[in-house]
Design a protein around this motif. Sequence first.
Motif, short mmCIF file in Angstrom:
data_model
loop_
_atom_site.label_atom_id
_atom_site.label_comp_id
_atom_site.label_asym_id
_atom_site.label_seq_id
_atom_site.Cartn_x
_atom_site.Cartn_y
_atom_site.Cartn_z
N SER A 14 9.20 -3.79 -4.18
CA SER A 14 8.08 -2.92 -3.79
C SER A 14 8.59 -1.59 -3.26
CB SER A 14 7.23 -3.63 -2.73
OG SER A 14 6.65 -4.81 -3.24
N ARG A 57 9.75 0.97 -5.91
CA ARG A 57 8.70 1.69 -6.62
C ARG A 57 8.29 2.95 -5.85
NH1 ARG A 57 6.88 -3.64 -7.78
NH2 ARG A 57 5.44 -3.60 -5.99
N TYR A 58 8.24 2.87 -4.52
CA TYR A 58 7.88 4.04 -3.71
C TYR A 58 9.01 5.05 -3.69
CZ TYR A 58 3.70 1.66 -2.06
OH TYR A 58 2.47 1.04 -2.00
N SER A 103 3.63 -9.30 -2.47
CA SER A 103 3.82 -7.94 -3.00
C SER A 103 2.64 -7.06 -2.61
CB SER A 103 3.96 -7.98 -4.52
OG SER A 103 5.13 -8.69 -4.90
N ARG A 104 1.43 -7.58 -2.69
CA ARG A 104 0.24 -6.82 -2.29
C ARG A 104 0.29 -6.49 -0.81
NH1 ARG A 104 -3.24 -10.37 -3.82
NH2 ARG A 104 -2.96 -9.76 -5.99
N ALA A 136 2.81 -3.63 -0.22
CA ALA A 136 2.28 -2.36 -0.70
C ALA A 136 1.20 -1.81 0.23
CB ALA A 136 1.72 -2.55 -2.12
#
Length: 439
Positions: free
Chosen positions: A303, A306-307, A332-333, A336
């Motif tokens: 995660s 990705r940022y 994962s949610r 994020a």
Amino acid sequence: MSVLPRSLFGRLVLLLVAVVALSALASVILFRMERANLLNRQLSESKLTQLQSIRSALEGADGPERRATLARIGREYGVRVIPEDERPRIGQGPPGGPLMTDLAERLRERLGPETEIRFAPRLQMLLVRVIASGTAYWVGVPVPPRPPAEELPTRGLTLMITVLTLLLIAAYVFARYLARPLRDLAAAAGRVGRGETPPPLPESGPSEIAAVNRGFNAMTASLRQTEQDRALLLAGVSHDLRTPLARLRLGVEMGTRDESTRAGMVADIVEMDRIIGQFLDFARHESATAFAPADLDAIVRASVERYVAAGSPVTFVAGPVRSLPLKSTAISRLVANLIDNALAYGAPPIEVATAIEGRNAVLTVADRGAGIAPDEVERLKQPFTRSSEARARTDGAAGAGLGLAIVERIARMHGGSFDLLARGGGGMIARVTLPLAAT
């Protein structure tokens, strides 16, 4: 077709009535048996003693005074003495019944084998043949028309009927008391079926009923919460999408070709997509997803990368977290949402870390923003709740107020907890604690 009552109440009453009736019947039978045995023993011993005394008195009855002697013996003992030579065919065969049979055996044992028993129905007398000084006599002993052992005293019968009636009334009341919680449960279930919300059922009484009522109360509370979440979800959709849609409509009606206006319209579309995504995340039901061993560090690292790839100031410090049971997509949610919240309302750098504390794995997301007032922490975990700073924003990035509510739900689903803490030197720390063992 079953002969048993269909209701539990009816079956309880039937069971109690059967038990009471059998107990009463057994009591009657035992009473009659014991009373008959007692009378049999008393009658046998008294008659044996009396007949032995009469035989002794008859030893000197021969001679000219025999009739006077026999009359005197009859008066003294309440019997009638008849010489056999005067009435050799008196009476009839021995009476039947266990009482008389037992008495005859005892008489032969005590008075000799020549003893004989006859019965005179017309006189209602028991005739016993005895030998005294070589002379045979018939001794007539009066007997009642009906043996006492065959009768049940009226007082005893009345008392037994009274006790039986009281026991049946008590059984009825007790059965109604036991069946009342089930009737209340059936009524409450009927109200739920009609779409109503019944009041909580009492969680006292027998342990089985209390356990059922606790489960029912938990079910109705869950249904009530689901209904509230659905209402909030529908209200939030209409409220949070109204503003960007109004801006898009205005831009379309003006037909502008200004690049800044176009950029704003694109931003509104992106924001609406993000809001709809949050609504879908909040409404998503994760119970069907099974727990599976997963590497928490790997999920968090993916995660964060990705940022970082998108240019966000996010760093990650991995701890020695071993594999633990997780729902990977939900975790994962969760990560994020925490990073999005830190980027939107905090200040860089955003520091993500994992660690082991006792029997728990800990995930933290720290920022250097203004932080959150302590009295707002619990409120911000509720659905569709935003801080005063988020409500004051005019750039359309306020969101739907579901991010932290989703984090709270996922943490609880894993048996963990979610806390918002003040950070030393300024900022805030979002802390999620997950148990290392399966929930």
